[in-house]
Scaffold this motif. Sequence first.
Motif, PDB file in Angstrom:
ATOM      1  N   ARG A  90       0.827  -1.211   0.000  1.00  0.00           N
ATOM      2  CA  ARG A  90       0.000   0.000   0.000  1.00  0.00           C
ATOM      3  C   ARG A  90       0.860   1.259   0.000  1.00  0.00           C
ATOM      4  N   HIS A  91       0.442   2.240  -0.794  1.00  0.00           N
ATOM      5  CA  HIS A  91       1.087   3.545  -0.820  1.00  0.00           C
ATOM      6  C   HIS A  91       0.102   4.599  -0.329  1.00  0.00           C
ATOM      7  N   PRO A  92       0.609   5.642   0.307  1.00  0.00           N
ATOM      8  CA  PRO A  92      -0.297   6.652   0.881  1.00  0.00           C
ATOM      9  C   PRO A  92      -1.037   7.438  -0.188  1.00  0.00           C
ATOM     10  N   CYS A 100      -2.106   8.931   6.702  1.00  0.00           N
ATOM     11  CA  CYS A 100      -1.088   8.865   5.651  1.00  0.00           C
ATOM     12  C   CYS A 100      -0.014   9.923   5.870  1.00  0.00           C
ATOM     13  N   ALA A 101      -0.388  11.042   6.466  1.00  0.00           N
ATOM     14  CA  ALA A 101       0.569  12.130   6.694  1.00  0.00           C
ATOM     15  C   ALA A 101       1.652  11.745   7.691  1.00  0.00           C
ATOM     16  N   VAL A 102       1.391  10.741   8.514  1.00  0.00           N
ATOM     17  CA  VAL A 102       2.393  10.297   9.495  1.00  0.00           C
ATOM     18  C   VAL A 102       2.855   8.869   9.181  1.00  0.00           C
ATOM     19  N   ASP A 103       2.773   8.486   7.900  1.00  0.00           N
ATOM     20  CA  ASP A 103       3.265   7.192   7.411  1.00  0.00           C
ATOM     21  C   ASP A 103       2.523   6.005   8.006  1.00  0.00           C
ATOM     22  N   GLU A 104       1.254   6.188   8.337  1.00  0.00           N
ATOM     23  CA  GLU A 104       0.415   5.055   8.749  1.00  0.00           C
ATOM     24  C   GLU A 104      -0.641   4.821   7.672  1.00  0.00           C
ATOM     25  N   TYR A 113      -5.755   5.716  -1.031  1.00  0.00           N
ATOM     26  CA  TYR A 113      -4.493   4.996  -1.133  1.00  0.00           C
ATOM     27  C   TYR A 113      -4.462   4.176  -2.432  1.00  0.00           C
ATOM     28  N   THR A 114      -3.278   3.705  -2.791  1.00  0.00           N
ATOM     29  CA  THR A 114      -3.129   2.770  -3.905  1.00  0.00           C
ATOM     30  C   THR A 114      -2.425   1.515  -3.396  1.00  0.00           C
TER      31      THR A 114
END
Length: 227
Positions: A90-92, A100-104, A113-114
């Motif tokens: 998964r990519h943010p 997603c802004a904090v890499d979760e 997401y993709t």
Amino acid sequence: MRAVTVTPGVPDSLRLVEDWPEPAPEEGAILVEALAVGVCGTDHEIVAGEYGEAPPGQERLVLGHESLGRVLEDPTGTLQPGDLVAGVVRHPDPVPCANCAVDEWDMCRNGLYTEHGIKGLPGFARERWRLQPKFAVGLDPALASVGMLLEPASVVAKAWDHIERIGRRAEWTPKSVLITGAGPIGLLAALLGSQRELSVHVLDRNTTGPKPDLVRALGATYHTSSV
């Protein structure tokens, strides 16, 4: 280059394409030779046309999200040629959401997401693929025969992480764990439970086949009736 592809939303459109284009440099600096891909229920559902999303501007989606490859080149120096590697699926999202802004990005809140081989990104079921260093996980050479299981193992590791975070809200000293199902995810859950030195019990319907012995090999107890 060969690739295993589907037309998302079209049942039984699975095809081995012989002349799939080489991975674009925009996909990432790390060039990888594919060694193996895992196949799970998600792949079966995509082949059945239940879901799946091709990359923008493309009609077909390369399958494969459980990956194992060998690095061919990495100009960034993150990995070395010959290293084993698995790709983060998964990519943010580009917005990004708070998580997603904090890499979760595994906890993405807006669904933008993709995912390689599932949603908007080509998968790993092709002879060569590329990764950005941030999404490349180097593996020990001893994992050459099982490295494609890193992705499903990460799912179970995340579940254990949540269990333990919830448990730590109060005094909590678990002694045993019950896992329902002895498929790949259940066996990986049992493995991680045994590593935590818990008394692990696995419940499954099968009375024959490899499952009972596999569970016992993990140091767990296998059940087929009421627990």
